[in-house]
Design an enzyme around this catalytic site. Structure first.
Site, PDB file in Angstrom:
ATOM      1  N   LYS A  40      34.912  25.919  44.396  1.00 43.76           N
ATOM      2  CA  LYS A  40      35.685  24.876  45.079  1.00 43.76           C
ATOM      3  C   LYS A  40      35.153  24.661  46.499  1.00 43.76           C
ATOM      4  O   LYS A  40      34.313  25.414  46.974  1.00 43.76           O
ATOM      5  CB  LYS A  40      37.171  25.265  45.091  1.00 43.76           C
ATOM      6  CG  LYS A  40      37.731  25.613  43.703  1.00 43.76           C
ATOM      7  CD  LYS A  40      38.197  24.393  42.928  1.00 43.76           C
ATOM      8  CE  LYS A  40      38.267  24.603  41.431  1.00 43.76           C
ATOM      9  NZ  LYS A  40      39.543  25.046  40.920  1.00 43.76           N
TER      10      LYS A  40
HETATM   11  C1  LIG Z   1      40.513  25.616  40.139  1.00 39.43           C
HETATM   12  C2  LIG Z   1      41.803  24.981  39.787  1.00 39.43           C
HETATM   13  C3  LIG Z   1      43.056  25.581  40.052  1.00 39.43           C
HETATM   14  C4  LIG Z   1      43.247  26.938  40.661  1.00 39.43           C
HETATM   15  O1  LIG Z   1      42.252  27.785  40.357  1.00 39.43           O
HETATM   16  P1  LIG Z   1      42.007  29.305  40.712  1.00 39.43           P
HETATM   17  O2  LIG Z   1      40.731  29.528  39.996  1.00 39.43           O
HETATM   18  O3  LIG Z   1      43.146  30.073  40.168  1.00 39.43           O
HETATM   19  O4  LIG Z   1      41.881  29.461  42.195  1.00 39.43           O
HETATM   20  C5  LIG Z   1      44.195  24.853  39.732  1.00 39.43           C
HETATM   21  N1  LIG Z   1      44.118  23.625  39.198  1.00 39.43           N
HETATM   22  C6  LIG Z   1      42.933  23.030  38.920  1.00 39.43           C
HETATM   23  C7  LIG Z   1      42.919  21.659  38.334  1.00 39.43           C
HETATM   24  C8  LIG Z   1      41.744  23.686  39.196  1.00 39.43           C
HETATM   25  O5  LIG Z   1      40.570  23.092  38.918  1.00 39.43           O
END
Ligand SMILES: *Cc1c(COP(=O)(O)O)cnc(C)c1O
Length: 400
Positions: free
Chosen positions: A180
């Site tokens: 991210k």
């Molecule tokens: C990455 C993501 C999350 C949260 O991800 P973690 O890997 O738990 O930090 C939540 N929603 C979406 C749509 C994501 O792509």
């Protein structure tokens, strides 16, 4: 081989590993607080609580809002599939609402169609960094007495007017996963303007032990992974893993390799320092990559359609995802033969409606079939961008 994703390696991250070894408990606390304060300021909210992951933030928010067994939460039909069992695990009932096929996001109309006597909240994603109609959803939530939670995992830095996404809901969650925009090698943030809710969230994580090692281990693993992806051997490995008869091979491999790397403890000083640095870069990063996104989008051949990202505000950059009307399994294989690693199906996101026994989310089903994740990141050079466009034009010719 052009990999579908790249993780920016910053030598400063490794310096922070070293510095963290000499950090006292008191200093670590200060570092985490400084990160939380900076994050709250960036989102324009009063409270930010750093937690173990985006999913952790989601669960803590759903619990802190007081949702209980049998309560319904409206979720996008096109989202991260792994969220569904987590929502259901706490006794909540996820109800999928269809998305708009051009914005990939929920709309007030699709959500309104799902509101019933048991509905307690709306869980709105800003898909691939594009702000959804969160103002319309806020009005809808208020008129039905529902809570509104924003999933900002893709959208840090996106804004509507001068207001960043994350400040429209009763609470919002962000992910600090390595893939991210603000990577702290794992971690997440819950944000809210509600002091009472913030207190509940803080209390829920107060007794977690701060462990530095999990995130550091992940940083080291990611560094090796990046070096591997940059090596010529990767092309051979990828060819084996992505062969058509093993279409989900890479995905399985990736998940297995990363499953045990999930950071589970309290937020660490290392994560706070790395996160603070990445957060400061978000506006420039979004500006740069949005320009690159537009340049590529403008030159796509027929048969490929881009997401409409600016309908409700200024997008953040997350991934370059397009819709393709071709045979995606074949397209991915052909792209790979031309040296480009693309993602399809569940590697992009998931149409979760069928798993919840809803057969009427047609746009989401279409995205599940048509979404193609193409490489785009900071150090994708101009020649490589031309290589990518050239390959897509060849696919279009082959289909014609
Ligand atoms: C990455 C993501 C999350 C949260 O991800 P973690 O890997 O738990 O930090 C939540 N929603 C979406 C749509 C994501 O792509």
């Amino acid at each position: 081989m052009i990999p579908r994703r790249r993780i920016a390696l910053d030598p400063a991250d490794l310096r922070d590993v070293w510095r963290t070894l000499w950090t006292s408990q008191a200093q670590a606390k200060k570092d985490v607080s400084a990160f939380e304060a900076a994050f709250a300021a960036a989102v324009g909210v009063d409270h930010a609580i750093a937690v173990a992951s985006g999913r952790d933030a989601m669960r803590l928010i759903l619990q802190a809002l007081g949702f209980g067994r049998g309560d319904e939460l409206i979720v996008p039909a096109y989202t991260l599939g792994e969220l569904v069992p987590l929502i259901g695990g706490d006794g909540l009932i996820p109800v999928p609402a269809d998305v708009d096929p051009t914005t990939f996001n929920l709309t007030p109309e699709t959500v309104a169609a799902r509101i019933g006597p048991k509905t307690r909240g709306i869980f709105a994603l800003h898909a691939f960094g594009a702000p959804c109609d969160i103002v319309g959803l806020r009005k809808l939530a208020d008129s039905h007495g529902l809570k509104l939670i924003e999933d900002c995992a893709h959208a840090v830095g996106a804004h509507i007017g001068h207001q960043p996404v994350g400040c429209f809901g009763d609470a919002a969650l962000f992910s600090l996963e390595a893939t991210k925009a603000v990577s702290a090698f794992g971690g997440g943030v819950a944000t809210t303007n509600d002091a009472q809710l913030a207190n509940r969230l803080r209390t829920a994580v107060a007794n977690r032990p701060r462990r530095e090692w999990p995130a550091i281990k992940k940083a080291l693993f990611k560094t090796f992974e990046e070096l591997a992806v940059r090596s010529p051997l990767y092309a051979i490995a990828a060819r084996l893993l992505f062969s058509p008869d093993r279409a989900s091979g890479f995905d399985r491999f990736y998940r297995q390799a990363h499953g045990h790397l999930r950071v589970a403890a309290g937020f660490s000083a290392f994560q706070a320092r790395v996160g603070l640095r990445k957060l400061a870069n978000v506006p420039q990063r979004n500006a740069r990559l949005n320009v690159a996104w537009q340049a590529l989008a403008a030159e796509l051949p027929d048969g490929f359609t881009t997401q409409r990202r600016d309908l409700h505000g200024e997008p953040a950059f997350y991934n370059f995802v397009v819709r393709s009307n071709g045979d995606l399994t074949r397209q991915r294989m052909r792209l790979q033969q031309m040296g480009i690693d693309a993602g399809i199906g569940g590697e992009v996101m998931d149409d979760i409606a069928p798993t919840l026994d809803y057969g009427d989310c047609h746009a989401s089903a279409q995205l599940g079939r048509e979404a193609l994740l193409l490489p785009l990141y900071d150090d994708l050079s101009a020649p490589r961008r031309r290589q990518l466009l050239g390959a897509l034009h060849r696919l279009a010719q082959e289909a014609a």
